[in-house]
Design an enzyme around this catalytic site. Structure first.
Site, PDB file in Angstrom:
ATOM      1  N   TYR A 110      -1.637  -0.677  10.996  1.00 11.91           N
ATOM      2  CA  TYR A 110      -1.802  -1.320   9.684  1.00 11.91           C
ATOM      3  C   TYR A 110      -0.618  -1.002   8.770  1.00 11.91           C
ATOM      4  CZ  TYR A 110      -3.225  -1.719   4.781  1.00 11.91           C
ATOM      5  OH  TYR A 110      -3.244  -2.003   3.439  1.00 11.91           O
TER       6      TYR A 110
ATOM      7  N   THR B  61       0.819  -1.206   0.000  1.00 10.97           N
ATOM      8  CA  THR B  61       0.000   0.000   0.000  1.00 10.97           C
ATOM      9  C   THR B  61       0.859   1.264   0.000  1.00 10.97           C
ATOM     10  OG1 THR B  61      -1.474   1.263   1.453  1.00 10.97           O
ATOM     11  CG2 THR B  61      -0.081  -0.323   2.528  1.00 10.97           C
ATOM     12  N   ASP B  62       0.272   2.356  -0.469  1.00 10.17           N
ATOM     13  CA  ASP B  62       0.988   3.642  -0.415  1.00 10.17           C
ATOM     14  C   ASP B  62       1.106   4.162   1.024  1.00 10.17           C
ATOM     15  OD1 ASP B  62      -1.708   4.287  -0.039  1.00 10.17           O
ATOM     16  OD2 ASP B  62      -1.787   5.821  -1.610  1.00 10.17           O
ATOM     17  N   GLU B  63       0.335   3.562   1.949  1.00 12.83           N
ATOM     18  CA  GLU B  63       0.326   4.075   3.331  1.00 12.83           C
ATOM     19  C   GLU B  63       1.662   3.871   4.029  1.00 12.83           C
ATOM     20  OE1 GLU B  63      -3.150   3.382   5.602  1.00 12.83           O
ATOM     21  OE2 GLU B  63      -4.460   3.371   3.859  1.00 12.83           O
TER      22      GLU B  63
ATOM     23  N   LYS C  87       2.359  -3.465   7.239  1.00 12.51           N
ATOM     24  CA  LYS C  87       2.601  -3.638   5.802  1.00 12.51           C
ATOM     25  C   LYS C  87       4.042  -3.235   5.455  1.00 12.51           C
ATOM     26  CE  LYS C  87       0.085  -4.708   2.937  1.00 12.51           C
ATOM     27  NZ  LYS C  87      -0.325  -6.061   2.421  1.00 12.51           N
TER      28      LYS C  87
END
Ligand code: NAD
Ligand code: TDX
Length: 361
Positions: free
Chosen positions: A162, A137-139, A166
């Protein structure tokens, strides 16, 4: 072009995984097999693929209800299907849940990924034509200010349990390439939307609340920005990487489509009004600003020049079209959402999957 034969998809009964498996069978010339390995958490719903199971089951599509942390059973699947490609979607995926209960995120996202990597080390030593593709993810990059974009070289700076889990899994995947030479590719994608998305995420949650005339909870001042991509465009990017990506590389995937949450919710209200025969502003009166999410990242925006320039991917669904297709899907599939909301999808899983002990078949 890589020759893909025996693909293990993890998390194939979730939102993106379901769309991926449907896409492969419907829209590509792939002629190998897919083994979908999914623990069926609250987010997994194998009914999403019931037609695929009927059409391709026993020959080209296999479902295994197995936890990616379960070394013994994953080992069995690896051997049984002679897996040469892993597309690793399985994860705990909802930021709000990670704030209230991070443990499952650490176990699945970090330990589960580690477990899969260990198996590749055992089975793929010295093998060619194998690939572990890790979906991320870009997060992991943290939060942007008003300007700038995340690129593949942006330093990691995750802010939620989260995104930290990741980020950790991304590092492990990269390390297995550097240390053991396992062929890996990674992709970091922005916010997806589309059919089969669990109604805890912004777009389906808002649509279903509108249909029930419930409040539409917008966190904080509603000015947080996300970069939205129609799920099929994420999948076509993953498909491009599987076929043409270079081992050891990360590819960022995004919609180049930034929206403030409040503006997006307003547009969604208008689309829903149009498609349910209400006047334009009908649903907007339901919008409520609520307490902000702790550690809420302000802005995400992806620079996806690398995947475009190096392996030739591009988005194909405009936001207007994607939103329309999504709203239509949720309106046509009201029963799908109702079964999730009233919990009957769990009972169906219990009868059709849990009691059959699918992992041992
Ligand atoms: P989802 O929550 O809808 O689905 C996750 C799936 O993984 C479910 O079917 C669940 O049962 C399964 N799963 C969870 N724990 C498992 C375990 N221990 N063993 C086996 N299966 C397990 O998530 P999603 O939105 O489809 O996201 C899929 C992947 O894509 C995730 O890795 C996520 O980080 C990434 N991603 C998602 C988005 C997005 O906007 N949805 C954007 C970028 C990246
Ligand atoms: O009720 C809500 N109200 C609200 O204002 C919800 C559920 C969300 N929001 C806001 C928070 C975010 O700024 O909307 C934005 C989108 O929220 P989510 O749908 O929860 O997505 P996000 O937190 O951005 O993360 C998603 O995109 C990246 C996925 O859940 C992740 O799995 C993916 O990695």
């Amino acid at each position: 072009m890589r020759k893909l034969k025996n693909i293990m998809v993890t998390g194939g009964s979730g939102f993106v995984g379901t769309n991926f498996i449907r896409y492969i069978f419907d829209k590509t010339d792939f002629d190998g097999i897919i083994v979908n390995v999914d623990k069926l958490t609250y987010a997994g719903n194998p009914h999403n693929l019931i037609d695929i199971e009927k059409k391709f089951g026993t020959k080209r599509y296999f479902f295994k209800k197995v936890d990616i942390c379960d070394y013994k059973n994953i080992n069995k699947i690896f051997k049984q299907y002679n897996v040469d490609t892993i597309v690793h979607f399985a994860a705990e995926s909802h930021v709000d849940r990670s704030i209230f209960g991070p443990r499952d995120f650490i176990e699945t996202n970090i330990i589960g990924t580690f477990n899969l990597l260990e198996l590749t080390r055992e089975f793929w030593a010295g093998k060619e034509d194998v690939l572990f593709h890790h979906i991320s993810t870009d997060e992991v990059y943290g939060s942007l200010g008003k300007n700038g974009y995340f690129s593949e070289t942006t330093p990691y700076n995750p802010n939620s349990p989260y995104s930290a889990s990741k980020a950790s899994s991304d590092h492990l995947v990269r390390a297995y390439f550097q240390t053991y030479g396992i062929p890996v590719t990674l992709s970091n994608c922005s916010n997806n939307y589309g059919p089969y998305q669990f109604p805890e995420k912004l777009i389906p949650l808002m649509m279903l609340n509108m249909l029930e005339e419930k409040p539409l909870p917008v966190y904080g001042d509603g000015k947080n920005i996300r970069d939205w991509l129609f799920v099929d465009d994420h999948i076509s990017a993953v498909w491009t990487i599987l076929n043409k990506g270079k081992a050891g590389e990360t590819y960022n995937i995004g919609g180049e489509n930034e929206w403030e949450n409040i503006k997006l919710v307003n547009v969604l209200c208008e689309k829903m009004a149009l498609l349910t025969g209400k006047e334009k502003d009908y649903y907007k009166k339901l919008i409520e600003f609520v307490k902000d999410r702790p550690g809420h990242d302000r802005r995400y925006a992806i620079n996806c020049d690398k995947i475009k320039n190096e392996i030739g991917w591009k988005q194909s669904v405009s936001f207007d079209e994607g939103l329309e297709r999504t709203v239509q899907w949720y309106l046509i599939n009201k029963l799908w959402a109702a079964n999730i909301k009233n919990g009957s999808y769990r009972k169906w899983i219990d009868v059709n999957y849990n009691k059959r002990n699918i992992s041992l078949q």
